[in-house]
Design a protein around this motif. Structure first.
Motif, short mmCIF file in Angstrom:
data_model
loop_
_atom_site.label_atom_id
_atom_site.label_comp_id
_atom_site.label_asym_id
_atom_site.label_seq_id
_atom_site.Cartn_x
_atom_site.Cartn_y
_atom_site.Cartn_z
N THR A 264 0.82 -1.21 0.00
CA THR A 264 0.00 0.00 0.00
C THR A 264 0.86 1.27 0.00
N ARG A 265 2.15 1.15 0.28
CA ARG A 265 3.03 2.33 0.15
C ARG A 265 2.96 2.90 -1.26
N LYS A 266 2.65 2.04 -2.23
CA LYS A 266 2.66 2.46 -3.63
C LYS A 266 1.33 3.09 -4.06
N VAL A 267 0.34 3.09 -3.15
CA VAL A 267 -0.98 3.63 -3.52
C VAL A 267 -1.51 4.67 -2.54
N MET A 268 -0.92 4.79 -1.36
CA MET A 268 -1.46 5.71 -0.35
C MET A 268 -1.02 7.15 -0.68
N ARG A 269 -1.93 7.92 -1.21
CA ARG A 269 -1.61 9.26 -1.69
C ARG A 269 -1.08 10.19 -0.58
N PRO A 270 -1.65 10.19 0.65
CA PRO A 270 -1.10 11.04 1.70
C PRO A 270 0.30 10.61 2.16
N TYR A 271 0.73 9.42 1.77
CA TYR A 271 2.10 8.97 2.02
C TYR A 271 3.01 9.34 0.85
N MET A 272 2.49 9.17 -0.36
CA MET A 272 3.31 9.35 -1.55
C MET A 272 3.56 10.81 -1.91
N PHE A 273 2.57 11.68 -1.62
CA PHE A 273 2.62 13.03 -2.15
C PHE A 273 2.74 14.11 -1.08
N THR A 274 3.36 13.78 0.05
CA THR A 274 3.62 14.80 1.06
C THR A 274 5.04 14.59 1.59
N ALA A 275 5.62 15.65 2.12
CA ALA A 275 6.98 15.55 2.65
C ALA A 275 7.02 14.59 3.84
#
Length: 409
Positions: A264-275
């Motif tokens: 899910t690291r590859k799909v969780m937007r609040p993980y992928m697209f924030t500092a």
């Protein structure tokens, strides 16, 4: 028509609060002196509304870890872990939390709010159904809104109602049931029967997700939370938490007994697209994890202080929302009275939280107290005395409030 016209009812409530006294939802502290003391102007204030449950914000080891991290790695990561990579401290903290919780997978996030936003949205798909406790925190609600899943609310802390709804739903074609609860609820401080929820959820073939934001570090023999306290930690599918309570930092985590959670690291937007979380926050939290694991004495003092305060307020016939816990919520008749009494408390040197609708269960107006292991018996006696003074001076305070509001019209 203005873009802001829709906020007119809210502005009226804020105006009413300001007529009564200070802005209870925007207090400025001029200094924070310790885990339990702050300063407003020239006055020292006892902090009883900070969620600093273990009192670790001024712990020497936690502070040293944060300072050392800034010296070695600077002040920020300047990007997401997907784009800029992970520092070894991110990985170390994830491994430490996973080991503590006895789970093979753990992902660290920049805030606790983002944790539930990311994990729930990453887990639930279009064909899944989320079953959510009626008193779920805003970040859980917002996480469900990011999914394509249907959402069904069940009665607060009721495994029986969940069982009825799961049974009524039956088999979910092409999808799964994700049940989301909390360990200790942040407003009332009430505790979930997690062991019963485990039984109901798994009997229907669902997955159980528990937010232990306010209970990690506070409950359980090693501080893993309510699930550990009730002996079912190894049966929880997903457990989330925050660094901003017991871990004395800023950030969050979600751990799972399912190794597949890593994808899910590859799909969780609040993980992928924030500092990603700053080095100082990560290292302070890492040091705090060790304090949690060996913090039985902190948990005991917190439990004792909660019992002391709960008993003191109950003896004065205050309407308390739950049994003793680190969060003690005092129900007030309405928002105006709660705001008036909040002002009186801070004038007496005690800071608590004013909690009002829509952020409270049952549209309650609350004086919400959150205790710390750093509080002493004397601190609790000061809080009890301040609430006693509210009872004694209620008539004169009501008259003063009415005078202020009439003068402001």
């Amino acid at each position: 028509m203005s873009l802001f016209d829709k906020y007119a009812p809210l502005q009226s409530r804020v105006d009413m609060m300001m007529k009564i006294g200070k802005d209870a939802l925007g207090v400025q502290f001029d200094d924070i002196l310790s885990a339990t003391k702050g300063r407003v102007g020239n006055r020292e204030i006892l902090l009883a509304g900070t969620n600093n449950y273990l009192g670790l914000t001024f712990d020497e080891d936690c502070m040293a870890a944060a300072k050392d991290a800034v010296t070695r790695h600077g002040t920020g990561t300047t990007g997401s872990r997907v784009a800029n990579g992970s520092y070894h401290e991110h990985i170390d903290l994830e491994n430490a939390l996973a080991e503590h919780l006895g789970m093979p997978s753990c992902v660290v996030f920049t805030t606790g709010y983002q944790t539930n936003l990311a994990a729930i949205a990453g887990l639930a798909g279009d064909k899944d159904i989320i079953f959510m406790d009626a008193d779920a925190h805003a970040c859980i609600i917002d996480g469900t809104r990011l999914t394509g899943a249907s959402t069904i609310r069940f009665r607060h802390n009721s495994p029986e109602d969940l069982d009825k709804r799961l049974r009524r739903q039956g088999e979910i074609e092409g999808g799964n049931a994700l049940v989301v609860i909390e360990g200790m609820y942040s407003m009332f401080g009430d505790i979930a029967p997690v062991d019963e929820f485990v039984d109901v959820t798994h009997r229907h073939g669902g997955y159980l997700y528990i937010d232990e934001a306010h209970s990690y570090g506070v409950f359980g023999p090693t501080g893993c939370g309510i699930a550990e306290e009730q002996g079912v930690l190894d049966k929880i599918d997903f457990i989330s938490g925050t660094f901003s309570k017991s871990l004395a930092s800023v950030g969050g985590f979600c751990a799972s007994k399912h190794p597949e959670f890593e994808i899910t690291r590859k799909v969780m937007r609040p993980y992928m697209f924030t500092a990603s979380a700053t080095p100082s926050n990560i290292c302070a939290a890492r040091a705090a994890v060790e304090k949690v694991k060996t913090g039985a004495h902190l948990r005991q003092n917190l439990k004792d202080r909660a019992a002391q305060l709960h008993a003191g307020l109950a003896a004065m016939d205050y309407d308390l929302c739950a049994e003793p816990s680190p969060v003690i919520a005092v129900r007030r008749p309405n928002e105006a009275v709660a705001a008036m009494e909040w002002n009186a408390l801070i004038e007496s040197g005690v800071y608590v939280n004013l909690a009002v609708p829509p952020g409270t269960p049952q549209s309650s107006s609350l004086l919400r107290i959150s205790l710390s292991a750093a509080h002493t018996e004397e601190d609790i006696n000061q809080i009890i005395k301040a609430f006693g003074d509210l009872k004694t001076n209620q008539a004169s305070m009501m008259q003063s409030m009415m005078t202020k509001m009439q003068a402001a019209e």
